[in-house]
Write a protein that holds these residues in place. Structure first.
Motif, PDB file in Angstrom:
ATOM      1  N   VAL A  97      50.535  33.449  40.182  1.00  0.00           N
ATOM      2  CA  VAL A  97      50.261  32.921  40.379  1.00  0.00           C
ATOM      3  C   VAL A  97      51.379  31.621  39.812  1.00  0.00           C
ATOM      4  O   VAL A  97      51.626  31.791  39.054  1.00  0.00           O
ATOM      5  CB  VAL A  97      49.043  32.690  39.242  1.00  0.00           C
TER       6      VAL A  97
ATOM      7  N   ALA B  25      43.256  36.939  39.894  1.00  0.00           N
ATOM      8  CA  ALA B  25      45.030  37.130  39.071  1.00  0.00           C
ATOM      9  C   ALA B  25      45.095  38.655  39.548  1.00  0.00           C
ATOM     10  O   ALA B  25      45.327  39.776  39.730  1.00  0.00           O
ATOM     11  CB  ALA B  25      45.532  36.778  39.468  1.00  0.00           C
TER      12      ALA B  25
ATOM     13  N   ASP C  15      52.163  27.107  39.409  1.00  0.00           N
ATOM     14  CA  ASP C  15      51.318  26.095  38.717  1.00  0.00           C
ATOM     15  C   ASP C  15      51.523  24.646  40.443  1.00  0.00           C
ATOM     16  O   ASP C  15      52.581  25.360  41.279  1.00  0.00           O
ATOM     17  CB  ASP C  15      52.084  24.995  37.847  1.00  0.00           C
TER      18      ASP C  15
ATOM     19  N   GLU D 129      43.430  32.150  39.720  1.00  0.00           N
ATOM     20  CA  GLU D 129      44.020  31.861  38.456  1.00  0.00           C
ATOM     21  C   GLU D 129      43.513  33.303  37.378  1.00  0.00           C
ATOM     22  O   GLU D 129      43.877  34.437  36.487  1.00  0.00           O
ATOM     23  CB  GLU D 129      43.928  31.380  37.401  1.00  0.00           C
ATOM     24  N   SER D 130      42.162  33.641  37.348  1.00  0.00           N
ATOM     25  CA  SER D 130      41.143  34.791  36.703  1.00  0.00           C
ATOM     26  C   SER D 130      40.567  35.558  37.417  1.00  0.00           C
ATOM     27  O   SER D 130      40.733  36.790  36.874  1.00  0.00           O
ATOM     28  CB  SER D 130      39.136  33.931  36.447  1.00  0.00           C
TER      29      SER D 130
ATOM     30  N   ALA E 153      47.026  30.969  43.070  1.00  0.00           N
ATOM     31  CA  ALA E 153      46.883  32.735  43.237  1.00  0.00           C
ATOM     32  C   ALA E 153      47.141  33.091  44.597  1.00  0.00           C
ATOM     33  O   ALA E 153      46.998  32.745  45.657  1.00  0.00           O
ATOM     34  CB  ALA E 153      45.968  33.735  42.186  1.00  0.00           C
TER      35      ALA E 153
ATOM     36  N   ARG F  18      46.508  25.145  39.559  1.00  0.00           N
ATOM     37  CA  ARG F  18      47.149  26.978  39.572  1.00  0.00           C
ATOM     38  C   ARG F  18      46.396  27.499  41.382  1.00  0.00           C
ATOM     39  O   ARG F  18      45.524  26.928  40.999  1.00  0.00           O
ATOM     40  CB  ARG F  18      46.949  27.328  38.874  1.00  0.00           C
TER      41      ARG F  18
ATOM     42  N   LYS G  70      40.609  27.838  38.849  1.00  0.00           N
ATOM     43  CA  LYS G  70      40.291  28.664  37.826  1.00  0.00           C
ATOM     44  C   LYS G  70      40.099  30.260  38.655  1.00  0.00           C
ATOM     45  O   LYS G  70      40.430  31.071  37.516  1.00  0.00           O
ATOM     46  CB  LYS G  70      38.984  28.357  37.137  1.00  0.00           C
TER      47      LYS G  70
END
Length: 71
Positions: A16, A55, A18, A52-53, A25, A23, A49
C-alpha cells in the motif's frame, strides 16, 4: 470499456502506497493453465479505501479472483 476477470494465486503481499491524494494497494497474481503451459503474471492495483482495507488479506499464496478494467 474493457473488463477482465482473472483467478489465480497472489505472488507477493500487497503493497500500500500513497498516490497523490489517494492510496493504492498493488500486488501480482499468477494464473496457470496447467503443467505444460507457462504461467501468466498480472499486476493488479486497487485504489482508495477498498484497496487499503483489503491489503491485509492479500498475502502471498492466497487464491483470489479479480474483476476490473484492463489497462
Amino acid at each position: 470499456m474493457q473488463v477482465v476477470t482473472i483467478a489465480g494465486n497472489i505472488g507477493k503481499d500487497a503493497d500500500v502506497r500513497d498516490a497523490g491524494q489517494s492510496r493504492v494497494a498493488s500486488f501480482s497474481v499468477a494464473v496457470s493453465e496447467g503443467r505444460d503451459k507457462p504461467t501468466t503474471w498480472w499486476d493488479v492495483s486497487m485504489w482508495g479505501k477498498r484497496g487499503e482495507s483489503l491489503a491485509q488479506y492479500l498475502t502471498k499464496g492466497s487464491r483470489v479472483t479479480v474483476t476490473g478494467r484492463f489497462s
